[in-house]
Design an enzyme around this catalytic site. Structure first.
Site, PDB file in Angstrom:
ATOM      1  N   GLU A 196     -51.402  32.797  72.653  1.00  0.00           N
ATOM      2  CA  GLU A 196     -50.222  32.455  73.455  1.00  0.00           C
ATOM      3  C   GLU A 196     -50.562  31.665  74.713  1.00  0.00           C
ATOM      4  OE1 GLU A 196     -50.616  35.354  71.975  1.00  0.00           O
ATOM      5  OE2 GLU A 196     -48.741  35.936  71.008  1.00  0.00           O
ATOM      6  N   HIS A 219     -43.562  46.954  73.704  1.00  0.00           N
ATOM      7  CA  HIS A 219     -42.642  46.186  72.855  1.00  0.00           C
ATOM      8  C   HIS A 219     -41.199  46.372  73.304  1.00  0.00           C
ATOM      9  CE1 HIS A 219     -45.970  45.512  70.143  1.00  0.00           C
ATOM     10  NE2 HIS A 219     -45.209  44.911  69.255  1.00  0.00           N
TER      11      HIS A 219
END
Lengths: 339, 313
Positions: free
Chosen positions: A72, A141
């Site tokens: 990323e 998450h």
């Protein structure tokens, strides 16, 4: 590829075609890529058969949807480099939590690139991320983090709550010549609403009044806005609900004018509380309209700690429409509301 | 000179001129620096001029060069003018970044400088993004990543090499290896060998980065392959840093032999030996450049400062 001709002057339609938030995002992405060949999408699993929870499926220009390795940080730099070399990338993250491995690129590069060179260049880059909890997803998450991104000069932060806003704001973000962090709450993906078929853009920095009322101003974005609306409607509360739609730029004029009328402010901020969006709104309104406040402002949000997993703990951690209704009712009765 | 060079007089003199410009501008900065007319940290390129000249003489304005913190040499070689450079160092509104960048953040998109970064490693990825843009647009420009040996320790370098190789992007990776990360020698910061690391991903060539003709030849071959659609290439240029990591003082690590390692002397010796440089030509070039630097400094010193109103959001 002029984008300005799509600027929308009308408000959300009440009737007409109903589509989901997810389909609104998909349609916006597809129309952006069809309209402007410079637009492309890149991201981990952006090109797989799941299509980013459906928001990327069956696009007209599949050749401009690129999957990436789990890299990323560099991929954010790649997207920035492409934005500086003639393209208009949409970089997509399946979870905002994954985006954090790219904070060097996001904060030191993407956000700074215009200021660092005297604002001589354009950085037409959209970073999309899905935020919010799933089901027992735990601390890595489930984050939202809009307040944190908004802290950094050089990033616009967009958090649509309705399908209509999702489409118009995503297209506006792609049309923008500065970096935009576009945060989509996963719990909104299946919500439906009226969405015009044609390409339109909504202004970044303009709030939407979701409910009119006279006795309390509630500011809430994204899923919190929908929960607050549910609370207000189910309990028929005399509350003005303002969805800022963009955390940055923030439409403080609309918020302040409302508080000056109602005399009360509550911010429902589904994010970490310390130094966050809720704190910013309370501080800014206090600075601008101190004399209008009849009660101390209230912030509702998450506890100041990481998300749990167990259902019992999740139900205690996260606010619900019922809890919001209780807090609003208490505030309208002049009671002290624990934040 | 480890290999025979074929170079014409015009090219030889242009390389010499570029290296002298970098050297003389850097020496002038070093001389002025203690007076605090430049309120910005400077990372000088003295001793490393051959890498900038050798690589950038193959680049076009359309090619996008992304630099790190040691900017002046490659930026000048890529086409940034002395005036906008010095004005930026002087913090003036006429600087290439309007006084917002300083030495480490130079900007000149017309000459393929979309910006430079002071966080080691990250700008490598931006060059890969430029390569991706060229590939998606079917354009023939190249992304050039410019970084030092220490940047190969950053994860972003690995990620960038991998992605560029995966997609066969038109990217030239230029590792300007001066052997030091600040004052830490390479032996203390890298367990890997840079060429071996790069070769995992792409064809890699090592050159003597104090030899401008060797660098020029290797960069030319790499860029020809990239422009022909051959995917990324890695150029490992071993050079010497004559100055401290930052500032105007000579490096005190005792690793530089200024006669043996001087890229300008090496080129001049070769050009004279080949009959391509005669008499006082070198002196004349140096004097011309001094006048250009004088002009740039006068321009910078006479330019207005940016106004604080520019800080409004």
């Amino acid at each position: 590829m002029p984008w300005s001709k799509f600027d929308c002057t009308y408000t959300a339609p009440t009737g007409g075609r109903q589509i989901t938030y997810c389909d609104a995002l998909r349609e916006a992405t597809d129309q952006a890529m069809v309209h402007d060949p410079r637009v492309f999408a890149i991201g981990l699993d952006a090109d797989d058969r799941f299509g980013v929870f459906g928001s990327m499926r069956d696009l007209t220009h599949k050749e401009r949807v690129l999957g990436t390795p789990i890299s990323e940080n560099a991929m954010t730099g790649v997207a920035l480099g492409a934005a500086l070399s003639g393209l208009r990338p949409i970089h997509i993250h399946l979870r905002v939590d994954f985006m954090l491995t790219a904070m060097d690129q996001i904060v030191n590069y993407v956000a700074k690139w215009q200021d660092m060179f005297g604002r001589q260049g354009k950085v037409p880059l959209v970073i999309r991320a899905i935020v919010g909890r799933g089901w027992g997803c735990g601390a890595q998450h489930s984050q939202t983090l809009h307040g944190w991104f908004a802290h950094i000069p050089g990033l616009k932060v967009v958090t649509p709550s309705t399908p209509y806003d999702a489409k118009g704001l995503l297209l506006a973000s792609v049309a923008d010549d500065s970096p935009v962090v576009f945060l989509e709450h996963r719990w909104l993906y299946k919500n439906t609403g009226a969405v015009p078929q044609e390409l339109y853009t909504l202004p970044l920095g303009k709030a939407n009044v979701l409910h009119r009322g006279d006795r309390l101003t509630v500011v809430a974005n994204s899923l919190a806005a929908m929960h607050a609306l549910t609370a207000i409607e189910q309990h028929d509360l005399d509350v003005e609900l303002i969805d800022p739609r963009t955390i940055k730029p923030l439409d403080l004029d609309t918020i302040t004018a409302s508080v000056q009328r109602t005399g009360r402010l509550m911010v429902v901020d589904y994010d970490f509380p310390f130094g966050g969006f809720g704190a910013e709104v309370v501080a800014a309104v206090t600075e601008r309209a101190f004399d209008s406040l009849r009660q101390p402002p209230v912030r509702l949000g998450f506890p100041d700690r990481g998300m749990p997993s167990s259902g019992v703990l999740e139900r205690a951690y996260y606010p619900t429409p019922d809890r919001l209704a209780q807090a609003m009712t208490a505030m309208l009765l002049g009671e002290v509301v624990p934040s | 000179m480890t290999r025979p060079h074929t170079i014409n007089r015009e090219r030889g003199l242009r390389l010499l001129r570029t290296m002298r410009t970098i050297r003389q501008a850097s020496e002038r900065i070093a001389a002025l620096y203690p007076s605090n007319v430049m309120e910005t940290p400077v990372h000088l390129c003295i001793g490393q001029e051959a890498v900038a000249a050798g690589v950038c003489h193959h680049l076009r304005d359309e090619d996008k060069l992304f630099l790190g913190h040691r900017t002046h040499g490659p930026a000048l070689a890529k086409g940034l003018g002395l005036r906008p450079l010095f004005a930026e160092l002087y913090g003036r509104s006429t600087g290439c970044s309007r006084g917002f960048g300083g030495s480490m953040h130079l900007f000149d998109p017309a000459h393929g400088l979309p910006g430079s970064s002071a966080i080691v490693g990250g700008s490598i990825a931006l060059a890969v993004g430029a390569g991706l843009s060229a590939q998606l647009q079917r354009a023939d420009f190249v992304g050039v990543a410019w970084f030092g040996d220490a940047a190969t320790n950053a994860g972003v370098c690995y990620e960038s090499l991998n992605f560029a190789a995966l997609r066969k992007l038109p990217v030239l990776f230029v590792c300007e290896d001066n052997g030091y990360s600040n004052v830490m020698p390479k032996s203390a910061h890298s367990a890997h060998d840079i060429e071996s690391l790069a070769k995992v991903f792409m064809p890699t060539v090592a050159v003597d980065g104090t030899d401008v003709l060797a660098t020029f030849a290797a960069a030319g071959e790499a860029l020809t392959a990239i422009r022909a659609g051959g995917g990324p290439r890695f150029l490992h240029c071993k050079t010497k840093r004559w100055m401290k990591h930052q500032g105007h003082e000579p490096c005190d690590l005792g690793v530089v032999d200024r006669d043996r390692d001087c890229p300008i002397q090496k080129l001049e010796t070769f050009l004279r030996g080949s009959g391509l440089l005669q008499g006082a030509e070198s002196t004349q070039i140096a004097q011309d450049i001094e006048r250009e630097i004088d002009d740039a400094i006068a321009f910078a010193a006479a330019s207005p400062f940016p106004t604080p109103e520019l800080l409004e959001a």
